[in-house]
Write a protein that holds these residues in place. Structure first.
Motif: not given
Length: 95
Positions: A21-23, A40-41, A45-48
């Protein structure tokens, strides 16, 4: 900087438990004259939650007595992310 010249700065930051959840995750080299930032966001690109590494390098013009600092900034999400002990940062005069 001990003398005026061009310096190569490099870093490898390894994050454990990076929150999906880091933006924003910024890795910045701040010198006395300017700053060089990589963003980077993780939320894109991360699902978990997971581990993540970011690398970068920059050639910086520096004057004698200038300083350089490596800074990490993470926005939103949980406060669970750690910078792993295997992370490194370095600098050297190249010319």
């Amino acid at each position: 900087a001990p003398v005026t010249g061009k310096y190569l700065f490099t870093y490898i930051f390894y994050f454990s438990s990076l929150d999906a959840d880091h933006t924003t995750l910024d890795a910045t080299i701040k010198t006395s004259n300017t700053q060089y930032q990589q963003t980077v966001k993780p939320s894109v690109f991360m699902n978990s939650d997971g581990n993540f590494g970011v690398t970068g390098s920059q050639i910086c013009d520096m004057d004698a007595s200038d300083t350089a600092t490596f800074v990490i900034y993470i926005a939103s999400g949980s406060a669970q992310t750690d910078v792993h002990a295997d992370s490194t940062a370095s600098g050297m005069l190249i010319g």
